[in-house]
Design a protein around this motif. Structure first.
Motif, PDB file in Angstrom:
ATOM      1  N   THR A 465      -4.875  -1.183   4.845  1.00  0.00           N
ATOM      2  CA  THR A 465      -3.302  -0.764   3.948  1.00  0.00           C
ATOM      3  C   THR A 465      -2.194  -0.297   4.448  1.00  0.00           C
ATOM      4  O   THR A 465      -2.440  -0.080   5.694  1.00  0.00           O
ATOM      5  N   LEU A 466      -1.589   0.055   4.107  1.00  0.00           N
ATOM      6  CA  LEU A 466       0.436   0.833   4.226  1.00  0.00           C
ATOM      7  C   LEU A 466       0.599   2.547   3.618  1.00  0.00           C
ATOM      8  O   LEU A 466      -0.107   2.483   2.493  1.00  0.00           O
ATOM      9  N   SER A 467       0.953   2.757   4.349  1.00  0.00           N
ATOM     10  CA  SER A 467       1.270   3.839   4.015  1.00  0.00           C
ATOM     11  C   SER A 467       2.610   4.386   2.746  1.00  0.00           C
ATOM     12  O   SER A 467       3.184   3.441   3.372  1.00  0.00           O
ATOM     13  N   ALA A 468       2.026   4.743   1.587  1.00  0.00           N
ATOM     14  CA  ALA A 468       3.716   5.140   1.502  1.00  0.00           C
ATOM     15  C   ALA A 468       4.307   6.046   1.900  1.00  0.00           C
ATOM     16  O   ALA A 468       6.134   5.522   0.979  1.00  0.00           O
ATOM     17  N   GLU A 469       4.293   6.195   3.310  1.00  0.00           N
ATOM     18  CA  GLU A 469       5.345   6.970   3.679  1.00  0.00           C
ATOM     19  C   GLU A 469       6.220   6.106   4.839  1.00  0.00           C
ATOM     20  O   GLU A 469       6.820   6.847   5.273  1.00  0.00           O
ATOM     21  N   PRO A 488      -2.785  -2.821  -0.383  1.00  0.00           N
ATOM     22  CA  PRO A 488      -2.335  -1.602  -1.042  1.00  0.00           C
ATOM     23  C   PRO A 488      -1.459  -0.533  -0.644  1.00  0.00           C
ATOM     24  O   PRO A 488      -1.917  -0.461   0.838  1.00  0.00           O
ATOM     25  N   VAL A 489      -0.924   0.337  -0.873  1.00  0.00           N
ATOM     26  CA  VAL A 489       0.258   0.847  -0.726  1.00  0.00           C
ATOM     27  C   VAL A 489      -0.889   2.425  -1.157  1.00  0.00           C
ATOM     28  O   VAL A 489      -1.408   2.285  -2.319  1.00  0.00           O
ATOM     29  N   VAL A 490      -0.998   2.977  -0.660  1.00  0.00           N
ATOM     30  CA  VAL A 490      -1.970   4.612  -0.380  1.00  0.00           C
ATOM     31  C   VAL A 490      -1.120   5.780   0.529  1.00  0.00           C
ATOM     32  O   VAL A 490       0.042   5.991   0.869  1.00  0.00           O
TER      33      VAL A 490
END
Length: 605
Positions: A465-469, A488-490
């Motif tokens: 995943t990739l962090s939304a921040e 997915p962006v989490v």
């Protein structure tokens, strides 16, 4: 029809259907009500068809104005025995060329094609011209029955009625088939066999959404039949012998013979059709050539012409001589093949009953019991094997005669004929014509594995995943260096907020939309995007619907309570479902034998 599936920006694509054994909803009640109208109209159409056949028969052969179905046994042999069928065929050829070519043939393949390819839409021309052309063809001596034409005509009536309303293709199909089943029921008085024929030949499914309305249409026709045609079985028969222990194997042997003959007839039919296709003539003239053969056959045996219901009755009653049965068998087979392959308008059920009945009658000379009993067994076997629709053949024979006691012999013979024809032929007499037009049809039904496999059984549980921040510049670098097409962006608690793909990264870079990379985060860029989600307990078919509606090849799988990401479903994962089915069909194991070998190996050690 699928439980209220809706599309929109709900965050999860199509709305979930409450899982259960069936997918039917309240629209099945609406369709059942419409099937009453369809069944009534198809019954009236059946009455019109038989009336027209009787009228043309009496005018053409006896010069009298009468609508009763009449045997051609009393027709005077002579030049008109050939001339009348040719004139009728010329009329049918002109109607097909200048009206609609869909009226050619026995009609069931055309109904199947309309269902599978044409959105279950049939034209008013077919509804009008099919009964007219069939009445002319049969009334002037064509060796056909009325059941094929009424199946396609009743189907056209149901289709036309459905086209006045806002219905889906599946709902139009239901009313089309309800009309076909009602038409068959009205003529033969066989509602159960008509419904089984619908299931085995026309519906291409077994679902309450279609089965209930089709049954309503057939039952409606059964209600009208006593007023239109009279009550009781069409060919009453109850003469069952006390079979010896080898009686059922003898029935199976008769079914074997009928299956082989059925395969020969099917191959001969399409070989002749190929022969007509090579003629340097427009197909409009082919029926006239076939009618010459019909007329010549009539000079040999007039009873082989026309509907032939009197022949079926005599075969069952046993009131025939061996020579007459042999003659009818040979003549009927030849003229039926010649006429049907030429593209005239007619049916297949009544000719198959006569041919099967004659085969059974003759083989019955070597078997115990009345000749009529073996004729009945042969009729069902030939019908069920040729269509092929074995359950229809069994139940049709019971309903048309009222002979319930013959169920076991009928089943043994018909299933044997069915087994022979499916092994001998890749296509049936109904589907070969459609296949020659470039369409593939399968007649096997099965449970869709995507309907009972859960997402959790095939999803990928370890997800990158990739962090939304994450700053956008770092996210672009991570996407470029990563091994996956999309991620997915989490958020901080592992809840998906969007999906980002390589194409998104390339588009953002090309458009140079990053005004301040230090402040712009990946989450801000995807936060306003729709994200399609599924749950681990969803069935895979729902996930497929979500993929299609969202246009995504990857779906985040979330826990329904916490909303946290627990997996990812990809198109590759969906192939595992199909792979499981393929393995179940292909892999063979003898578990008890393997266990014995393992015990032997253990004792040797």
């Amino acid at each position: 029809m699928d439980g209220g599936t809706e599309f929109g920006r709900s965050g999860e694509g199509p709305r979930r259907r409450a899982l259960g054994d069936f997918s039917a909803d309240r629209r099945v009640v609406i369709l059942a009500g419409m099937a009453i109208v369809t069944g009534t109209a198809a019954s009236g159409t059946a009455w019109i068809l038989l009336t027209l056949i009787g009228l043309v028969t009496n005018l053409a052969w006896y010069g009298r104005f009468d609508t009763a179905l009449t045997s051609l046994a009393g027709a005077t042999p002579g030049p008109w025995m050939v001339g009348i069928p040719v004139i009728g065929a010329l009329i049918v050829g002109a109607m097909a060329r200048y009206g609609s070519d869909k009226i050619r043939g026995h009609g069931i393949p055309e109904a199947m094609e309309a269902i599978l390819i044409g959105g279950s839409r049939m034209s008013p021309k077919v509804a009008l011209l099919k009964p007219l052309s069939s009445a002319v063809a049969i009334g002037t001596g064509g060796p056909f029955g009325a059941e094929g034409p009424i199946i396609v005509t009743g189907g056209a009536v149901g289709s036309l009625f459905a086209q006045f309303f806002h219905l889906s293709a599946a709902e139009r199909k239901t009313l089309l088939v309800a009309g076909a089943a009602a038409g068959m029921t009205a003529i033969f008085g066989t509602p159960v066999a008509a419904v089984l024929l619908a299931v085995e030949v026309l519906l291409f499914e077994w679902r309450p959404r279609s089965l209930v309305p089709v049954t309503v249409g057939a039952v409606t026709a059964a209600c009208w039949r006593p007023a239109l045609f009279g009550a009781g079985p069409l060919f009453p028969f109850t003469d069952n012998p006390a079979l010896p222990w080898w009686g059922l194997p003898a029935c199976a042997a008769l079914g074997l013979a009928c299956g082989v003959i059925s395969g020969v007839l099917t191959r001969a039919l399409y070989a002749l059709e190929d022969g007509f296709g090579r003629l340097p003539l427009h197909w409009m003239w082919w029926p006239a050539l076939g009618a010459v053969v019909v007329g010549l056959g009539g000079l040999v045996e007039p009873r082989a012409l026309g509907v032939g219901y009197d022949v079926i009755h005599d075969l069952l009653s046993g009131h025939m001589l061996v020579g007459a049965v042999v003659t009818i068998l040979l003549v009927k087979a030849v003229i039926w093949l010649a006429a049907l392959s030429s593209g005239t308008s007619g049916g297949v059920l009544a000719p198959l009953l006569i041919l099967g009945g004659a085969v059974g009658w003759l083989i019955g000379l070597l078997l115990p019991g009345a000749h009529g009993f073996w004729a009945l067994i042969g009729m069902a076997a030939m019908l069920g094997g040729t269509l092929p629709a074995p359950l229809t053949g069994v139940v049709f024979a019971v309903e048309v005669t009222g002979d319930v006691a013959a169920l076991a012999p009928l089943l043994a013979a018909t299933m044997t004929a069915y087994a022979v024809t499916v092994l001998l032929l890749k296509r049936s007499i109904l589907t070969e014509k459609i296949a020659r037009r470039g369409q593939h049809i399968t007649r096997e039904y099965g449970i869709d594995p995507y309907e009972f496999t859960r997402v959790e059984a095939v999803m990928t549980r370890t997800v990158d995943t990739l962090s939304a921040e994450l700053p956008l510049t770092e996210a672009l670098s991570a996407i470029e260096a990563g091994a996956h097409h999309a991620y997915p962006v989490v958020d901080a608690v592992d809840r998906p907020v969007g999906m980002v793909s390589r194409s998104d990264a390339l588009r953002w870079t090309a458009e140079d939309q990053v005004s301040d990379p230090m402040e712009d985060t990946l989450g801000e860029r995807v936060s306003d995007a729709d994200i399609a989600l599924v749950h681990p307990g969803d069935v895979v078919s729902h996930a497929l619907d979500v993929m299609l509606s969202a246009g995504q090849g990857r779906l985040p799988v979330i826990d329904p309570q916490s909303g946290r990401l627990v997996g990812l479903l990809t198109r590759k994962d969906l192939l595992q479902v199909r792979a499981t089915v393929v393995r179940a069909e292909a892999e063979r194991s003898a578990f008890f034998r393997r266990g014995r070998n393992e015990r032997r190996a253990g004792s040797g050690a």
